[in-house]
Enzyme design. Structure first.
Site, short mmCIF file in Angstrom:
data_model
loop_
_atom_site.label_atom_id
_atom_site.label_comp_id
_atom_site.label_asym_id
_atom_site.label_seq_id
_atom_site.Cartn_x
_atom_site.Cartn_y
_atom_site.Cartn_z
N HIS A 1 0.84 -1.21 0.00
CA HIS A 1 0.00 0.00 0.00
C HIS A 1 0.87 1.25 0.00
O HIS A 1 0.62 2.21 -0.74
CB HIS A 1 -0.90 0.04 1.25
CG HIS A 1 -1.95 -1.03 1.31
ND1 HIS A 1 -2.12 -1.83 2.41
CD2 HIS A 1 -2.89 -1.40 0.42
CE1 HIS A 1 -3.14 -2.66 2.20
NE2 HIS A 1 -3.62 -2.42 0.99
N LYS B 1 -17.68 -6.31 7.69
CA LYS B 1 -16.44 -7.01 7.98
C LYS B 1 -16.05 -6.83 9.44
O LYS B 1 -16.22 -5.73 9.98
CB LYS B 1 -15.30 -6.45 7.12
CG LYS B 1 -15.15 -7.11 5.77
CD LYS B 1 -13.84 -6.65 5.14
CE LYS B 1 -13.70 -7.13 3.70
NZ LYS B 1 -12.50 -6.56 3.06
N ARG C 1 -1.84 -6.03 -8.56
CA ARG C 1 -0.74 -6.95 -8.28
C ARG C 1 -0.63 -8.03 -9.34
O ARG C 1 0.46 -8.38 -9.78
CB ARG C 1 -0.96 -7.62 -6.91
CG ARG C 1 -0.75 -6.69 -5.74
CD ARG C 1 -1.30 -7.29 -4.48
NE ARG C 1 -2.73 -7.52 -4.61
CZ ARG C 1 -3.54 -7.83 -3.62
NH1 ARG C 1 -3.06 -7.98 -2.41
NH2 ARG C 1 -4.83 -8.01 -3.83
N SER D 1 -3.01 -7.51 2.93
CA SER D 1 -3.26 -7.45 4.39
C SER D 1 -3.60 -8.84 4.91
O SER D 1 -3.20 -9.21 6.02
CB SER D 1 -4.40 -6.48 4.70
OG SER D 1 -4.09 -5.20 4.24
O1 PNS Z 1 -8.86 -2.76 0.29
P1 PNS Z 1 -10.06 -3.32 -0.41
O2 PNS Z 1 -10.90 -4.11 0.56
O3 PNS Z 1 -9.69 -4.09 -1.65
O4 PNS Z 1 -10.94 -2.05 -0.88
C1 PNS Z 1 -12.16 -2.23 -1.57
C2 PNS Z 1 -12.93 -0.91 -1.67
C3 PNS Z 1 -13.11 -0.28 -0.30
C4 PNS Z 1 -12.17 0.05 -2.56
C5 PNS Z 1 -14.33 -1.21 -2.32
O5 PNS Z 1 -14.92 -2.28 -1.65
C6 PNS Z 1 -15.26 -0.03 -2.27
O6 PNS Z 1 -15.07 0.94 -2.99
N1 PNS Z 1 -16.31 -0.12 -1.41
C7 PNS Z 1 -17.26 0.96 -1.18
C8 PNS Z 1 -18.62 0.63 -1.79
C9 PNS Z 1 -18.64 1.00 -3.25
O7 PNS Z 1 -18.36 2.09 -3.65
N2 PNS Z 1 -19.01 0.00 -4.09
C10 PNS Z 1 -19.10 0.22 -5.52
C11 PNS Z 1 -17.84 -0.24 -6.22
S1 PNS Z 1 -17.89 -1.98 -6.47
#
Ligand code: PNS
Length: 184
Positions: A16, A40, A89, A127
């Protein structure tokens, strides 16, 4: 140009940090945004993660740290950001990330997703991998900033003992008691 770097960051890793540092050279401002996700059960609270990221990025003057809930694009619009920054990645990431980028595009045409290829040395790192290693007593000193490694050992560890990292041969804390793990 303002970029949002959204994620769970439970906890922030060197992978990150690599994306944040490189993003901070590309954009005027990078906002690292921690999602408040009620679905979560995290290892670290949102407040702990915000503090961890603040300490990790304190050397980067154009990086700020915040939390949000709801849709990422709505948060980006409130912050007057133009970009969502994400790291890629491997091919497995690409499918999920492309779907997310397309979905976000249907929600707002004003926000562009920009992908940065993760540096080679972090291409395996997540993570979840960090938590898995720490949970089973391995060293994560080479995967996360030092102060976060300590936080992780503390989480998994009531009574620590010392052992050597088989790769770096550095001395690290090894948890004896895994009972504090909150994740499945
Ligand atoms: O670190 P992560 O868990 O891969 O991050 C994922 C994240 C937070 C970027 C994604 O789940 C997100 O944007 N969630 C907020 C809800 C949202 O906007 N959903 C629409 C996009 S699929």
């Amino acid at each position: 140009m303002i970029a949002i770097y959204p994620g769970s960051f439970d906890p922030i890793t060197l992978g990150h940090l690599d994306i944040i540092q490189r993003g901070s050279r590309l954009f005027d401002q990078v906002i690292v945004a921690v999602l408040r996700n009620p679905n979560k059960i995290p290892l670290f609270s949102v407040e702990q993660r915000l503090e961890q990221i603040r300490v990790t990025t304190k050397h980067l003057p154009n990086v700020t740290v915040d939390s949000f809930d709801g849709l990422t694009v709505n948060y980006a619009l409130i912050q007057q950001a133009q970009v969502l920054l994400r790291g890629l990645r491997a091919v497995s990431d690409f499918e999920i990330e492309l779907q997310m980028a397309h979905t976000n595009k249907t929600l707002s045409t004003q926000i562009e997703t920009v992908f940065l290829a993760t540096s080679n040395e972090y291409s395996f790192l997540s993570s979840s991998v960090v938590k898995e290693i720490a949970k089973f007593g391995g060293s994560v000193d080479h995967l996360v900033p030092a102060h976060i490694a300590l936080d992780i050992y503390q989480c998994y560890n009531n009574h620590s003992s010392l052992t050597s990292n088989p790769i770096t041969t550095e001395t690290t804390h090894l948890p004896n008691n895994m009972s504090t793990d909150k994740e499945a």
